[in-house]
Structures are given as C-alpha cells and as structure tokens.
Scaffold this active site. Structure first.
Site, short mmCIF file in Angstrom:
data_model
loop_
_atom_site.label_atom_id
_atom_site.label_comp_id
_atom_site.label_asym_id
_atom_site.label_seq_id
_atom_site.Cartn_x
_atom_site.Cartn_y
_atom_site.Cartn_z
N GLY A 293 0.74 -1.25 0.00
CA GLY A 293 0.00 0.00 0.00
C GLY A 293 0.77 1.30 0.00
CB CYS A 404 11.19 -3.60 -7.42
SG CYS A 404 10.29 -5.07 -6.90
#
Length: 476
Positions: A293, A404
């Site tokens: 989040g 990532c």
C-alpha cells in the site's frame, strides 16, 4: 542446492543410517523435547540452531526471509526464543544470505571431499557458523563450539562433529585469505544473475550492483509534507526526490509521527512511479497489485478516488491497516488484476509482480530463491497486466508501469512490446522539473534506477532500489 558462484560440494560414501526422527523432518532443532531442553541450557545455541534452520528453509525450501521471521511462520523456528535471540538469529541469517556466494566458496575449498550425503543439511549449520566467523563480531571459539554442540545434539549428525570442528577452525585460520576473496566481489551473486547483469549493463556496473547488495540499506520514508522538517526531526536527510532517508536505527514505531500517520516506510525509488502518474484531485485511479500500500497511500494523498486491487485478501488487510494509520482512504478490492473488469479509469498504476532483483539489498534471500526461468514466467504475467490495463484506461488516460527488477524483460523490453501491440498508446517521457534526477532517466525517457546510484561517503546513506517505470498515454 541453489545456484552459486562456488563449485558444488561433492559427496562422501554413505555411513550407517541413523534412526528416523518424529516430528519435523527438517532442520537441526531436535523434535524430541529432551533434546530441545538440552539445547536451551546452552546460551546462544537456540539462536544458532534457529538461524541454521531458517537458512535451510530459504535456500532449500524457497521460503522468504521476512516470512520465516513472521509470527505465523510455517515452519516456525523461533519458538521459545526471546527477543534478543530472535534478533541474533536474524542477523546471522541476513549476513549469511548477503555473503552466501563467498561462504559456499570457502566451505567448498575446506571440504575437499564434500559433505556426507546423509548429513547434507550440515551445510546450513556450517553456513551459519561461517557467517559469524567471517563477517560478524563473534569470537571464533564460540562460533566453533556452538556449531559442534549443535551437531552432537542430533544422532543423525553427531558422527560428523569432528568434521565440523576441523572445517570451522581452518576457516578461522584462513579468514584473511577468504576475506580478500570476498573483497573481489567475484562470488557476491549467483552466476546466472551476474551473467545477466554483465550482458545488460557491462562488467563494471554488474560488479557495482553486486557490491551494493553487500551493504545494509538505509531506511527511506515517504512523508505527507515538509521533507526537510521531518528530516531534522527524525535524524535523517531530505533526498532530492522528496523522500527522507534515516540515519537512526530506532524502531519505526517509536519515531515521531508514526502514531499520527505523518509518514510511511517506502524506498526512495519505489516512491517515484506515483510521481510520474501525477494523480489529481477527484480522478478515478486504479492501483493494480496494490498491497502493501505505499503507492496507494501516495495516490490517496492527492485526494483522488483510488481503487486498491490485489488478489491477496490477507495482504489487503495490511494495506487497510496502513491506510487507517495514515488517515487516508482508498476503496479496497480483492481480485485478479489480469481479469479485472470495471469502468475505464483516468489513470492506472501497475506495480507488477516481478523477480525483485532490484531489491536484493533489502531482501538478500532473492538471489537464492529465484531461478532463471522465473523471469520469463513473470514477464508473461506482466504482459497480461499491461493488456488488461490498456482495456481499462479511458481515451486520453494514462498508465504507469513499474517493476522492482533489474531485468530488461520485466522493464524496457516489456514496454517496447506493449507499444508495438497498442498503437493507440505512446510513451510520455520524464520531463525536466518532475523531480527525477537525470541519472535515473534512460535514453527513452523512462525511469531506471540501479542499486549503486546515490553513492555516499557514509554507507548508511548510500544506494537505492533498482526500479524501472514508464509512463504511457492513450490517444484522446
């Protein structure tokens, strides 16, 4: 055995089979209560046993480091350990994973005939002890003695206590030799990953990436406002991108502003994709694969209407708890992002599941739990997410895709293929004035950070996660 730069251990002839154990069939902690009690009487031994078990769970079982130290971990290796022993076990495991390549190399040099086949899990006990001898501030005699005691506790390995004693004493004697080899960086990552990085980034950059993974990373925060002020209050520095990087090792929950929800933990690179998305008040936004989040919070901070989508209900509970602490709001939805259906959105963020090779400095288990084939599998999933996002983006809307990962298949190549498939989309390059350092922008105008960027004389302030992000606009 996981891939490694070091040569594989050979095996010895089998010795007579030891009696079978009841209970857990993995690890060094004896299943029988009497042996557990014996281990508990020896200071420091339970933590070393836990560390060896967890190393095995990660390297052999594919478990994640953070999961192994969670309160609900299965298998649980931390029962009965106090907070100090848990911290020691985590320190040993983390260092062992960071330096696993050179540790395995050293053990292979010392175990001329390899490990006994019937006691192969001795490897993880040796790795834990070697991490202490080579890289942690532990007395050699203590590391050796506790490793030998651990071996003797288990009937299946007791016969090899002399082998363990000899190997570890020789390791201590040859420490400087192996530390010199470690300093070369030759064994810092599995061979398949180093080959990839050399191919895509060149030898010098590949070595710089691997070297950065050996350092403990700093902790970055995203703040609601006033980065300079929070940097002063939290003993940190305000980064050019607006994040705050901490010098302190104070527990997060004890820092000013935590209870008030003024900031959240988020690597400086991970905070950049939402900057590219540039959410605006009252826009309808979708955060694909939203948990835990951090990016959702950034989007919600702009007072946009955000739908936080994730397939994991458990992870969304964590997201909801984070948003509650931050006093921010988003609509939470459980579902498969690749098949999600809804009215078109003004903007969509795809924080794609990926190999996570850009986060190795924070997650040193990644190189040893991933396999070469994982990149291709994950790239296929990322393609599905991009295809779905294209269908869910309104005319004139935008997508920011990020991962990532250091692997081009999950970044640059993914976007090139998307644009070939979708002529109604075009790239929107990063512009000057958007707060993204020039060294982070590749020749296509996309975001590409590498772990060794932002070098600093103070190692505590160096580095950044490896990230890729591209902004795509749909024709009006």
């Amino acid at each position: 055995m996981a891939d490694s730069d070091s040569r594989s251990f050979s095996t010895r002839a089998k010795s007579p089979r030891a009696p079978a154990r009841q209970g857990s069939r993995q690890g060094f902690v004896p299943a029988e209560a009497v042996r557990e009690a014996e281990a508990a009487k020896i200071p420091g031994l339970p933590a070393r046993l836990a560390a060896a078990n967890i190393i095995g769970d990660i390297v052999q079982g594919g478990h994640r480091l953070d999961e192994c130290f969670a309160a609900n971990a299965v298998p649980c290796r931390l029962s009965g350990l106090d907070a100090r022993d848990v911290a020691l076990a985590r320190s040993i495991v983390t260092v062992a994973l960071r330096r696993l390549g050179v540790i395995r190399y050293a053990l292979a040099e010392l175990l001329e005939k390899g490990l006994p086949r019937q006691a192969a899990r001795l490897e993880f006990l040796l790795i834990a002890a070697a991490a202490q001898i080579l890289f942690l501030d532990a007395a050699d005699h203590a590391a050796v003695d506790l490793a030998v005691r651990a071996v003797r506790l288990e009937p299946k390995t007791a016969a090899f206590s002399g082998l363990v004693n000899g190997v570890l004493r020789n390791l201590a004697r040859r420490r400087e030799e192996f530390l010199e080899i470690a300093a070369s960086g030759e064994h810092d990552a599995p061979a398949w990953l180093m080959q990839r990085w050399r191919k895509h980034y060149g030898d010098e950059t590949a070595r710089a990436i691997a070297a950065m993974h050996m350092l403990e990373p700093p902790l970055d925060l995203s703040v609601k406002d006033d980065p300079e002020g929070w940097a002063q209050r939290l003993d940190g520095v305000a980064l050019p991108t607006g994040s705050v990087r901490l010098r302190t090792h104070t527990p997060i929950i004890d820092l000013p502003g935590f209870d008030e929800g003024e900031w959240w933990v988020q690597d400086a690179a991970a905070a950049l994709p939402v900057r590219l998305l540039a959410p605006r008040h009252d826009e309808r936004l979708l955060d694909m694969c939203a948990a835990p989040g951090g990016k959702t919070a950034q989007m919600a901070l702009a007072r946009a209407h955000v739908i936080a989508l994730d397939r994991s209900a458990e992870r969304l509970k964590l997201l909801a708890a984070n948003l509650a602490r931050l006093r921010l709001h988003a609509e939470v939805a459980v579902g498969d992002a690749a098949a999600y259906q809804a009215q078109p959105f003004d903007a969509i963020l795809i924080d794609a599941p990926c190999s996570a090779t850009g986060t190795i400095r924070r997650h040193p288990d990644v190189p040893w739990t991933k396999k070469p084939g994982d990149v291709e599998t994950l790239a296929s999933l990322q393609t599905k997410l991009l295809n779905r996002a294209a269908l869910l983006t309104r005319a004139g809307g935008r997508i920011v895709y990020c991962s990532c990962s250091l692997e081009p298949e999950e970044g640059e190549q993914q976007i090139a293929a998307f644009l070939r498939r979708n002529p109604d989309f075009r790239r929107a390059p990063i512009e000057p004035g958007e707060g993204v350092p020039q060294e982070f922008i590749n020749r296509d105008g996309d975001l590409r950070t590498l772990p060794h960027y932002w070098a600093n004389e103070d190692p505590r302030l160096s580095g950044i996660d490896g990230f890729f992000a591209a902004r795509l606009l749909r024709s009006a």
